[in-house]
Design an enzyme around this catalytic site. Sequence first.
Site, short mmCIF file in Angstrom:
data_model
loop_
_atom_site.label_atom_id
_atom_site.label_comp_id
_atom_site.label_asym_id
_atom_site.label_seq_id
_atom_site.Cartn_x
_atom_site.Cartn_y
_atom_site.Cartn_z
N LYS A 1 -5.36 -7.18 43.36
CA LYS A 1 -5.90 -7.56 42.06
C LYS A 1 -7.37 -7.93 42.20
O LYS A 1 -7.73 -8.40 43.28
CB LYS A 1 -5.13 -8.72 41.43
N TYR B 1 -5.43 -14.56 37.25
CA TYR B 1 -4.12 -15.23 37.40
C TYR B 1 -3.76 -15.96 36.10
O TYR B 1 -2.60 -15.99 35.69
CB TYR B 1 -4.17 -16.26 38.53
P1 NDP Z 1 -12.75 -9.99 52.52
O1 NDP Z 1 -14.19 -9.96 52.29
O2 NDP Z 1 -12.21 -11.07 53.40
O3 NDP Z 1 -12.27 -8.60 53.14
C1 NDP Z 1 -12.63 -7.37 52.60
C2 NDP Z 1 -12.60 -6.32 53.71
O4 NDP Z 1 -12.91 -5.06 53.14
C3 NDP Z 1 -13.64 -6.51 54.81
O5 NDP Z 1 -13.22 -7.40 55.83
C4 NDP Z 1 -13.82 -5.10 55.34
O6 NDP Z 1 -12.75 -4.79 56.23
C5 NDP Z 1 -13.59 -4.24 54.09
N1 NDP Z 1 -14.85 -3.74 53.53
C6 NDP Z 1 -15.18 -2.43 53.42
N2 NDP Z 1 -16.38 -2.29 52.85
C7 NDP Z 1 -16.84 -3.51 52.58
C8 NDP Z 1 -18.05 -4.01 52.01
N3 NDP Z 1 -19.02 -3.18 51.58
N4 NDP Z 1 -18.21 -5.34 51.90
C9 NDP Z 1 -17.25 -6.19 52.30
N5 NDP Z 1 -16.08 -5.78 52.86
C10 NDP Z 1 -15.88 -4.45 53.00
O7 NDP Z 1 -12.04 -10.02 51.09
P2 NDP Z 1 -10.58 -10.55 50.75
O8 NDP Z 1 -9.63 -10.15 51.80
O9 NDP Z 1 -10.66 -11.97 50.37
O10 NDP Z 1 -10.29 -9.72 49.39
C11 NDP Z 1 -9.95 -8.34 49.40
C12 NDP Z 1 -9.20 -8.01 48.11
O11 NDP Z 1 -7.99 -8.77 48.07
C13 NDP Z 1 -9.95 -8.35 46.82
O12 NDP Z 1 -9.71 -7.38 45.86
C14 NDP Z 1 -9.34 -9.68 46.38
O13 NDP Z 1 -9.39 -9.88 44.98
C15 NDP Z 1 -7.91 -9.53 46.87
N6 NDP Z 1 -7.28 -10.83 47.18
C16 NDP Z 1 -6.03 -11.08 46.66
C17 NDP Z 1 -5.39 -12.25 46.92
C18 NDP Z 1 -4.01 -12.50 46.38
O14 NDP Z 1 -3.51 -13.62 46.50
N7 NDP Z 1 -3.35 -11.50 45.82
C19 NDP Z 1 -6.05 -13.32 47.69
C20 NDP Z 1 -7.33 -12.93 48.24
C21 NDP Z 1 -7.90 -11.73 47.97
P3 NDP Z 1 -12.97 -3.91 57.56
O15 NDP Z 1 -13.89 -4.72 58.42
O16 NDP Z 1 -11.62 -3.75 58.10
O17 NDP Z 1 -13.58 -2.61 57.11
#
Ligand code: NDP
Length: 365
Positions: A134, A219
């Site tokens: 989401k 949410y």
């Molecule tokens: P993070 O920033 O922690 O992780 C995102 C990951 O995406 C990065 O670690 C990287 O992984 C990859 N990535 C690829 N391109 C980019 C870029 N240009 N900039 C940043 N990251 C990039 O985010 P979250 O894990 O917190 O959030 C990810 C998604 O999950 C969002 O859509 C958020 O809304 C959702 N979310 C949902 C939750 C829930 O409870 N349902 C809780 C938290 C988040 P890599 O190094 O492997 O390429």
Amino acid sequence: MKNTRRNFLKKISVAGILTPLITEKALAYPVITERKLRVALCGLGSYATNQLAPGIEKSKNCELVGIVTGTPEKAAKWKEKYKLQDKNIYNYENFDQIATNPDIDVVYIVLPNSMHADFVIRTAKAGKHVITEKPMSISVKEAKEMIEFCQKAGVKLGVGYRLHYEPFTQEIMRLVKDKDFGKVKFVETKFAWRNRNPNAWRMQNKYSGGGALMDVGIYCINASRYATGEEPISVTAQAVKTEPEMYRDIEETILWQLKFPSGAVASGMSSYATNAQKLSIHYENGGLDLAPAYDYGPLKGSTNKGPLEMPVVHHQAYQMDGFADAILNNKPILTPGEEGLKDMIIIEAIKKAAKTGKEVKINIL
Ligand code: NDP
């Protein structure tokens, strides 16, 4: 109201005394599948690492078999930790080759919001089922395209609304159907956290598609819909910036008021400038409070009849077993793309109402 046995049972169930019924409901997940759902996580950030991967491990019917990452060091670490085969490890460039991999059933997109649409469509093109986090997209237009594309490709599309799979939320959904407290009159809800990292993708509109509304306000919007069991027909909203320098590129705080066909109203607030998390539902004959309402748990609830005792479960494990049930047993997904689209329609209406200062009509169906 007649003092029937059914009414009596309903009365005590909201006070949380009727534990056997509630426990039975919580056991709706895990479900039985003939084999395990083979999952690849795409984007190994905070949520994938700290919540989804452990959730998959704790689930009954899923296994983590693959990853998609742009960071080679993470690939090496995850390969060792989860005993992954080299052929199931992808980066964003060679990802489309997943089409010829028979050992992956579903790709779970956990990337920044603006990347969801592209990767959902690439996954569907590869013929794999797909789950996206989401908000499902950064616009209504994208959300519609994602749904249409998955339909045409014959793959299932799910959205990571984990709360739909856990008992407190399921009890709120039951209450609106069974009307233990009568009709819903008013919902009041807020979700805010202090986001202070100016370099994070969440602070950049091109990656996040907005601010706290997209991230956590969603949410509150989703809860207002399941707490009332209705779809809103109009909204008024106000945007506030207490720190314009910090939140230059995105919205900081938004307050809104959704009107429902029954006359019920849901008032919401989301912000990056403070901390808050609560859902209050006011019925004809009582009230329910959940605080925390949206965290990974344990959630804590009470009604005017006493504490709301529900089993505490691992949200992501339950959610993953829900997806396994839908995909492997070929049932409808509990939280499909259409559910995500409805929230996107409301988000766009809230943004328009805040910008224009006018009441904006909402047409969900
Ligand atoms: P993070 O920033 O922690 O992780 C995102 C990951 O995406 C990065 O670690 C990287 O992984 C990859 N990535 C690829 N391109 C980019 C870029 N240009 N900039 C940043 N990251 C990039 O985010 P979250 O894990 O917190 O959030 C990810 C998604 O999950 C969002 O859509 C958020 O809304 C959702 N979310 C949902 C939750 C829930 O409870 N349902 C809780 C938290 C988040 P890599 O190094 O492997 O390429």
